[in-house]
Design a protein around this motif. Sequence first.
Motif, PDB file in Angstrom:
ATOM      1  N   ASP A  34       0.831  -1.201   0.000  1.00  0.00           N
ATOM      2  CA  ASP A  34       0.000   0.000   0.000  1.00  0.00           C
ATOM      3  C   ASP A  34       0.870   1.258   0.000  1.00  0.00           C
ATOM      4  O   ASP A  34       0.602   2.227  -0.737  1.00  0.00           O
ATOM      5  N   ARG A  38       1.485   4.376  -2.708  1.00  0.00           N
ATOM      6  CA  ARG A  38       1.224   5.770  -2.331  1.00  0.00           C
ATOM      7  C   ARG A  38       2.494   6.626  -2.336  1.00  0.00           C
ATOM      8  O   ARG A  38       2.502   7.734  -1.813  1.00  0.00           O
ATOM      9  N   HIS A  93       6.899  11.828   4.403  1.00  0.00           N
ATOM     10  CA  HIS A  93       5.614  11.308   4.883  1.00  0.00           C
ATOM     11  C   HIS A  93       5.588  11.368   6.396  1.00  0.00           C
ATOM     12  O   HIS A  93       6.627  11.224   7.056  1.00  0.00           O
ATOM     13  N   THR A 125       3.354  14.262   2.955  1.00  0.00           N
ATOM     14  CA  THR A 125       2.124  13.493   2.805  1.00  0.00           C
ATOM     15  C   THR A 125       1.776  12.885   4.156  1.00  0.00           C
ATOM     16  O   THR A 125       2.647  12.370   4.864  1.00  0.00           O
ATOM     17  N   HIS A 127      -0.395  10.176   6.452  1.00  0.00           N
ATOM     18  CA  HIS A 127      -1.121   8.910   6.471  1.00  0.00           C
ATOM     19  C   HIS A 127      -1.812   8.801   7.821  1.00  0.00           C
ATOM     20  O   HIS A 127      -1.166   8.891   8.869  1.00  0.00           O
ATOM     21  N   HIS A 147      -4.006  10.436   3.322  1.00  0.00           N
ATOM     22  CA  HIS A 147      -4.595   9.129   3.043  1.00  0.00           C
ATOM     23  C   HIS A 147      -5.000   8.461   4.346  1.00  0.00           C
ATOM     24  O   HIS A 147      -4.299   8.568   5.351  1.00  0.00           O
ATOM     25  N   SER A 149      -4.891   5.161   6.194  1.00  0.00           N
ATOM     26  CA  SER A 149      -3.907   4.113   5.968  1.00  0.00           C
ATOM     27  C   SER A 149      -3.950   3.025   7.020  1.00  0.00           C
ATOM     28  O   SER A 149      -3.949   3.267   8.203  1.00  0.00           O
ATOM     29  N   GLY A 151      -3.497  -0.007   4.954  1.00  0.00           N
ATOM     30  CA  GLY A 151      -3.864  -0.529   3.653  1.00  0.00           C
ATOM     31  C   GLY A 151      -3.983  -2.014   3.508  1.00  0.00           C
ATOM     32  O   GLY A 151      -3.275  -2.782   4.123  1.00  0.00           O
TER      33      GLY A 151
END
Length: 527
Positions: A34, A38, A93, A125, A127, A147, A149, A151
């Motif tokens: 996942d 991403r 991230h 980013t 998560h 996102h 997450s 995943g």
Amino acid sequence: MELTDHGDRIALLADGAPTTYAELAAQVDALSADLAARGVRRGQVVGLCLPTWPEAVAWEFALAALGAVAMGIHTRYQRHDVAHLLRTAEPAHVVVPFAFRSGSRELDLAGTLRDAATDAGAAPTVHVVRAPDGAELAGFDLGGGVHASWGDGGGAAIPDVGQPGDPFKLFTTSGSTSAPKLAVHDRASVFAHAAHAARALGLGPGDALLLPLPLAGVFGHTAAMAALAAGATLVLQPVFDPAGALRLVRDHRVTHLIGGDDLFGRLKDAWEADPVELPAWRHGAIADFSGRSPEVAHWAQDRFGVPVCGVYGSSESFALAALQDPDLDVHRRVRGGGRPVSDDIEVRVVDASSGTDLAVGETGELWFRGPHVMSGYLGNTDATSAALTPDGWLRTSDLGHLDPDDPRRYLYSCRAGDALRLRGFLVQPAEIEAFLIEHDEVATAKVVGAKDATGGDVAVAFVVAVEGSGCREEDLLTHCRAHLAAFKVPTRIELLAELPTTAGTNGPKVRTTVLRERAATLLADGS
């Protein structure tokens, strides 16, 4: 470290729900797939601001598989702390929980992260873990996308692209001498040290280790990795509650407890208020941050026959780098230091100014070399050069000596800046503290240096008395004068309700700077 080696053994217990090693391995495969989809790539830094949840463990292994670099962000860090990490590491991230309650308080992790990102000019980013289906996540977006997450990755595993020499873990330093730095460790060293620590602790399949410590800190991370390397069970407690921890130890037959003396002290206090059986407990590893280690060790030995042993470690050289022998007497056993957990770890005691080795028993700066030593500080070549010699020795700024009874064992004394020069003699505060703690009316003690009216160095002690003891300064001073060398006797002993502490990723630490300021005031005004 192959999680699948342990198959159907239980790897994690959280809120009573078990996760087997096979299930954890499958979750790691799904998550890494996942994350790759991403945009998580080899070499990228990923900030993990997660409680001690099963997801936090899975993220560590998934990032290792991808060759990404995991940086812990303590959930208790505030805006300034987080902004410093975002500036220093520039993570691509960041991972946060949708919600997390610590005790009675809901932590606004999204708000803290948003403010810190603004200060740092960062736009990673984000998560979000444990987001409810259909939850609104716009408030988590820092400009790099967001996102939900945990995943499923479509069930398709991806190749393990991470390599043994890849930077894998960043640990924040304590920041006791400067702004916190980020110590870099590679994947091979993290997994190898975990196996060495597990063997030294006697961890194996069928054992269980309670983990109330955050994976963001080197202490919690090393303990967790050691348990998993051994095929043992990690019993997770995201928010430390001593009474609840004792029930977990009892109900899940926990064999190993690891933590600072504050954590152990709170367990002891909770047990004395409401005793419970701890039938499987057989080993404790303790770091002395607040001076309660002797008290805890006596309790564990007298009540349960369990040896609690001192340890040594740091962000630069991993936690659990050394462990004291369980057959030593209690006061020697709880000292920081011990035998290195691997024969690959070399130890020297040197004169810091010249770099020459000192004789066994002489106090100097502890130097280490071996696979457990960091590769350097992220983005800070000057600090790296100051800490590491060209031939790979780590200058710790810690004082200690090799044990005359066993030169393979070393004893930590104090940070170099904490040592006292009293009437020309070099004195370790721990020596005076240990003496005071032996007094029946003293619960814990901390000794710092201060300047007297002549400009000379003197010792000032701060003591927390045993509740209801009627402890007085003059009585303690009389006791010291009767048994200590004159130059070691504190000039003042002030009784406090509690020692000032600060929270850290590895447990509370006594704020010696505050005590030094108080000592200076005591001597200046004669109060």
